[in-house]
Write a protein that holds these residues in place. Structure first.
Motif, PDB file in Angstrom:
ATOM      1  N   ASP A  62       0.827  -1.217   0.000  1.00 18.20           N
ATOM      2  CA  ASP A  62       0.000   0.000   0.000  1.00 18.20           C
ATOM      3  C   ASP A  62       0.860   1.265   0.000  1.00 18.20           C
ATOM      4  OD1 ASP A  62      -2.509   1.361  -0.078  1.00 18.20           O
ATOM      5  OD2 ASP A  62      -2.336   1.782   2.068  1.00 18.20           O
ATOM      6  N   THR A  63       1.966   1.197  -0.728  1.00 22.93           N
ATOM      7  CA  THR A  63       2.917   2.304  -0.839  1.00 22.93           C
ATOM      8  C   THR A  63       3.422   2.324  -2.275  1.00 22.93           C
ATOM      9  OG1 THR A  63       3.592   1.843   1.438  1.00 22.93           O
ATOM     10  CG2 THR A  63       5.014   3.322   0.172  1.00 22.93           C
ATOM     11  N   ALA A  64       3.722   3.508  -2.779  1.00 20.59           N
ATOM     12  CA  ALA A  64       4.186   3.613  -4.165  1.00 20.59           C
ATOM     13  C   ALA A  64       5.171   4.755  -4.301  1.00 20.59           C
ATOM     14  CB  ALA A  64       3.000   3.825  -5.114  1.00 20.59           C
ATOM     15  N   ILE A  65       6.004   4.658  -5.344  1.00 20.37           N
ATOM     16  CA  ILE A  65       6.800   5.797  -5.768  1.00 20.37           C
ATOM     17  C   ILE A  65       6.240   6.291  -7.096  1.00 20.37           C
ATOM     18  CG2 ILE A  65       8.853   5.080  -4.508  1.00 20.37           C
ATOM     19  CD1 ILE A  65      10.071   4.100  -7.155  1.00 20.37           C
ATOM     20  N   VAL A  66       6.123   7.601  -7.205  1.00 13.67           N
ATOM     21  CA  VAL A  66       5.647   8.239  -8.431  1.00 13.67           C
ATOM     22  C   VAL A  66       6.875   8.845  -9.099  1.00 13.67           C
ATOM     23  CG1 VAL A  66       4.100   9.988  -9.413  1.00 13.67           C
ATOM     24  CG2 VAL A  66       3.420   8.716  -7.336  1.00 13.67           C
ATOM     25  N   VAL A  67       7.274   8.252 -10.233  1.00 10.12           N
ATOM     26  CA  VAL A  67       8.545   8.581 -10.872  1.00 10.12           C
ATOM     27  C   VAL A  67       8.303   9.486 -12.076  1.00 10.12           C
ATOM     28  CG1 VAL A  67      10.659   7.658 -11.891  1.00 10.12           C
ATOM     29  CG2 VAL A  67       9.374   6.285 -10.221  1.00 10.12           C
TER      30      VAL A  67
ATOM     31  N   GLY B 221      10.817  12.154 -14.578  1.00 12.31           N
ATOM     32  CA  GLY B 221      11.997  12.924 -14.942  1.00 12.31           C
ATOM     33  C   GLY B 221      13.182  12.833 -14.012  1.00 12.31           C
ATOM     34  N   GLY B 222      13.511  11.641 -13.534  1.00  9.12           N
ATOM     35  CA  GLY B 222      14.727  11.488 -12.748  1.00  9.12           C
ATOM     36  C   GLY B 222      14.561  11.646 -11.255  1.00  9.12           C
ATOM     37  N   HIS B 223      13.329  11.759 -10.776  1.00  6.84           N
ATOM     38  CA  HIS B 223      13.098  11.814  -9.333  1.00  6.84           C
ATOM     39  C   HIS B 223      11.788  11.103  -9.013  1.00  6.84           C
ATOM     40  CE1 HIS B 223      11.197  15.492 -11.037  1.00  6.84           C
ATOM     41  NE2 HIS B 223      10.207  15.112 -10.260  1.00  6.84           N
ATOM     42  N   PHE B 224      11.578  10.787  -7.744  1.00  2.00           N
ATOM     43  CA  PHE B 224      10.301  10.210  -7.355  1.00  2.00           C
ATOM     44  C   PHE B 224       9.845  10.799  -6.037  1.00  2.00           C
ATOM     45  CE2 PHE B 224      13.150   6.940  -5.358  1.00  2.00           C
ATOM     46  CZ  PHE B 224      12.648   6.957  -4.060  1.00  2.00           C
ATOM     47  N   ARG B 225       8.548  10.695  -5.797  1.00  2.00           N
ATOM     48  CA  ARG B 225       7.979  11.033  -4.495  1.00  2.00           C
ATOM     49  C   ARG B 225       7.185   9.842  -3.999  1.00  2.00           C
ATOM     50  NH1 ARG B 225       2.582  12.665  -4.799  1.00  2.00           N
ATOM     51  NH2 ARG B 225       1.820  12.969  -6.930  1.00  2.00           N
ATOM     52  N   VAL B 226       7.017   9.772  -2.689  1.00  2.00           N
ATOM     53  CA  VAL B 226       6.387   8.623  -2.042  1.00  2.00           C
ATOM     54  C   VAL B 226       4.946   8.940  -1.692  1.00  2.00           C
ATOM     55  CG1 VAL B 226       6.515   7.031  -0.082  1.00  2.00           C
ATOM     56  CG2 VAL B 226       8.626   7.929  -1.096  1.00  2.00           C
ATOM     57  N   ILE B 227       4.053   7.983  -1.978  1.00  2.00           N
ATOM     58  CA  ILE B 227       2.667   8.082  -1.537  1.00  2.00           C
ATOM     59  C   ILE B 227       2.276   6.760  -0.886  1.00  2.00           C
ATOM     60  CG2 ILE B 227       2.023   9.773  -3.297  1.00  2.00           C
ATOM     61  CD1 ILE B 227       0.674   7.526  -4.871  1.00  2.00           C
ATOM     62  N   GLY B 228       1.213   6.787  -0.084  1.00  2.00           N
ATOM     63  CA  GLY B 228       0.718   5.565   0.527  1.00  2.00           C
ATOM     64  C   GLY B 228       1.004   5.481   2.009  1.00  2.00           C
ATOM     65  N   SER B 229       0.702   4.317   2.596  1.00  2.00           N
ATOM     66  CA  SER B 229       0.694   4.187   4.054  1.00  2.00           C
ATOM     67  C   SER B 229       1.981   3.607   4.644  1.00  2.00           C
ATOM     68  CB  SER B 229      -0.483   3.297   4.475  1.00  2.00           C
ATOM     69  OG  SER B 229      -0.345   1.988   3.935  1.00  2.00           O
ATOM     70  N   GLY B 230       2.905   3.123   3.806  1.00  2.00           N
ATOM     71  CA  GLY B 230       4.126   2.506   4.317  1.00  2.00           C
ATOM     72  C   GLY B 230       5.366   3.305   4.002  1.00  2.00           C
ATOM     73  N   ALA B 231       6.479   2.597   3.908  1.00  2.00           N
ATOM     74  CA  ALA B 231       7.769   3.246   3.692  1.00  2.00           C
ATOM     75  C   ALA B 231       8.433   2.720   2.425  1.00  2.00           C
ATOM     76  CB  ALA B 231       8.692   3.017   4.892  1.00  2.00           C
ATOM     77  N   VAL B 232       9.426   3.499   1.966  1.00  2.00           N
ATOM     78  CA  VAL B 232      10.267   3.121   0.831  1.00  2.00           C
ATOM     79  C   VAL B 232      11.715   3.163   1.316  1.00  2.00           C
ATOM     80  CG1 VAL B 232      11.098   3.814  -1.458  1.00  2.00           C
ATOM     81  CG2 VAL B 232       8.652   3.933  -0.920  1.00  2.00           C
ATOM     82  N   TYR B 233      12.473   2.118   1.022  1.00  2.00           N
ATOM     83  CA  TYR B 233      13.866   1.999   1.440  1.00  2.00           C
ATOM     84  C   TYR B 233      14.756   2.101   0.210  1.00  2.00           C
ATOM     85  CZ  TYR B 233      11.652   0.083   5.630  1.00  2.00           C
ATOM     86  OH  TYR B 233      10.863  -0.096   6.739  1.00  2.00           O
ATOM     87  N   VAL B 234      15.759   2.970   0.274  1.00  2.00           N
ATOM     88  CA  VAL B 234      16.696   3.131  -0.830  1.00  2.00           C
ATOM     89  C   VAL B 234      18.087   2.743  -0.336  1.00  2.00           C
ATOM     90  CG1 VAL B 234      17.672   4.682  -2.548  1.00  2.00           C
ATOM     91  CG2 VAL B 234      15.305   5.010  -1.793  1.00  2.00           C
ATOM     92  N   ALA B 235      18.643   1.673  -0.898  1.00  2.00           N
ATOM     93  CA  ALA B 235      19.984   1.201  -0.545  1.00  2.00           C
ATOM     94  C   ALA B 235      20.966   1.652  -1.625  1.00  2.00           C
ATOM     95  CB  ALA B 235      19.999  -0.313  -0.414  1.00  2.00           C
ATOM     96  N   ASP B 236      21.946   2.458  -1.221  1.00  2.00           N
ATOM     97  CA  ASP B 236      22.925   3.035  -2.144  1.00  2.00           C
ATOM     98  C   ASP B 236      24.287   2.400  -1.866  1.00  2.00           C
ATOM     99  OD1 ASP B 236      24.597   4.569  -3.682  1.00  2.00           O
ATOM    100  OD2 ASP B 236      23.929   6.503  -2.894  1.00  2.00           O
ATOM    101  N   GLY B 237      24.787   1.654  -2.826  1.00  2.00           N
ATOM    102  CA  GLY B 237      26.055   0.965  -2.653  1.00  2.00           C
ATOM    103  C   GLY B 237      27.250   1.682  -3.235  1.00  2.00           C
ATOM    104  N   ALA B 238      27.075   2.925  -3.672  1.00  2.00           N
ATOM    105  CA  ALA B 238      28.179   3.637  -4.327  1.00  2.00           C
ATOM    106  C   ALA B 238      29.389   3.783  -3.420  1.00  2.00           C
ATOM    107  CB  ALA B 238      27.704   5.013  -4.806  1.00  2.00           C
ATOM    108  N   GLY B 239      29.167   3.866  -2.105  1.00  2.00           N
ATOM    109  CA  GLY B 239      30.275   4.056  -1.173  1.00  2.00           C
ATOM    110  C   GLY B 239      30.768   2.788  -0.515  1.00  2.00           C
ATOM    111  N   ILE B 240      30.361   1.630  -1.014  1.00  2.00           N
ATOM    112  CA  ILE B 240      30.797   0.361  -0.405  1.00  2.00           C
ATOM    113  C   ILE B 240      32.324   0.264  -0.412  1.00  2.00           C
ATOM    114  CG2 ILE B 240      30.864  -2.143  -0.766  1.00  2.00           C
ATOM    115  CD1 ILE B 240      27.954  -1.966  -1.705  1.00  2.00           C
ATOM    116  N   THR B 241      32.886  -0.082   0.756  1.00  2.00           N
ATOM    117  CA  THR B 241      34.343  -0.216   0.868  1.00  2.00           C
ATOM    118  C   THR B 241      34.798  -1.672   0.925  1.00  2.00           C
ATOM    119  OG1 THR B 241      34.180  -0.015   3.279  1.00  2.00           O
ATOM    120  CG2 THR B 241      34.586   2.016   2.000  1.00  2.00           C
ATOM    121  N   HIS B 242      33.867  -2.591   1.167  1.00  2.00           N
ATOM    122  CA  HIS B 242      34.232  -4.005   1.216  1.00  2.00           C
ATOM    123  C   HIS B 242      33.015  -4.853   0.906  1.00  2.00           C
ATOM    124  CE1 HIS B 242      35.530  -7.949   2.631  1.00  2.00           C
ATOM    125  NE2 HIS B 242      34.418  -7.987   3.352  1.00  2.00           N
TER     126      HIS B 242
END
Length: 283
Positions: free
Chosen positions: A207-212, A214-235
């Protein structure tokens, strides 16, 4: 029109993507379905039940869910066999369509039945003309260039315990998982990011969505959105560890967003939702 580059992974020409974590409300406020209907602008909405092996009842559920929300015409698109997607008969369902909604089931059914067919090309035309493409559950995963197909939930990621396949490629530079908190899928999302840290991992609750757009999104709905960014992974041990060993990963960046929050996919960071309303996706 923004173009996709490695530094701007989410930017796409065309309309709007509404990517849903599953089990969106079909009664009460119906916030997500209301957003889809608003984007359809009184036109035809095609409910694509392609992901289901047994689609009976799916379309009827959405008929009730969209009732009274201002959709001009609601039709069902189902493909029993890939030959149907290669012919002309199904294409007529998309005439005048301003939106397509992929329901849940098996994301491999979507890509294997309509991928690289005239039907998929017509759906892309709807999007490129400014229409909305929505997907829930399996329909959400299929939006990506590479989609998660299977992997264990509710446990730490074990090396090799993940299957991925080419998706529709409507959004690039991300990999999406759904039913996220409800099914405990953080481990497998991190496993996907570990395999290619260039890709942002996005987990979407029910019951949650991202509205995408032009290169960005916003969150709607009753839950959460998790974004995992691995660009800085060191190991990471993903390339060296034996199969079934647990994943080891250092310095992953995690964002947790809820309704009203927004995210710049190119800059890989949250931005004020007010900036999006003003047409400025971030500094």
């Amino acid at each position: 029109m923004p173009k996709h580059t490695p530094d701007n992974p989410g930017a796409q020409p065309g309309g709007t993507l509404i990517i849903i974590g599953g089990h969106e409300a079909k009664e009460g406020r119906r916030e997500i379905l209301r957003e889809v209907a608003r984007r359809v602008r009184g036109g035809r909405l095609v409910i694509a039940t392609v992901a289901s092996h047994e689609p009976e009842g799916y379309f009827e559920g959405y008929q009730g869910g969209f009732e009274g929300l201002g959709v001009g015409d609601l039709v069902e698109l189902y493909v029993e066999d890939r030959t149907e997607a290669l012919g002309e008969d199904k294409l007529g369902l998309l005439d005048g369509a301003t939106g397509v909604f992929f329901t849940g089931g098996d994301q491999l059914r979507i890509t294997s039945q309509i991928g690289d067919t005239p039907l998929e090309a017509r759906i892309r035309q709807v999007y490129e003309a400014g229409g909305v493409i929505a997907g829930t559950s399996a329909g959400a995963s299929a939006m990506c260039e590479t989609m998660l197909v299977k992997g264990h939930s509710k446990e730490s990621y074990r090396i090799g315990d993940l299957a991925m396949a080419p998706g529709l490629g409507l959004i690039r530079g991300v990999i999406i998982d759904q039913h996220f908190a409800e099914r405990g899928r953080m481990g497998r999302l991190l496993g996907a990011v570990a395999q290619n840290p260039r890709v942002l991992g996005i987990g979407i609750d029910e019951d949650t969505a991202i509205v995408v757009e032009g290169g960005h999104f916003r969150v709607i709905g009753s839950g959460a959105v998790y974004v995992a960014d691995g660009a800085g992974i060191t190991h990471s041990n993903i390339a060296e560890a034996r199969r079934d060993e647990p994943l080891s990963l250092y310095d992953v960046r995690l964002h947790v967003l809820s309704a009203g929050d927004a995210f710049d996919l190119g800059k890989r960071k949250p931005v004020p939702a007010e900036a999006l309303r003003e047409g400025v996706p971030g500094d």
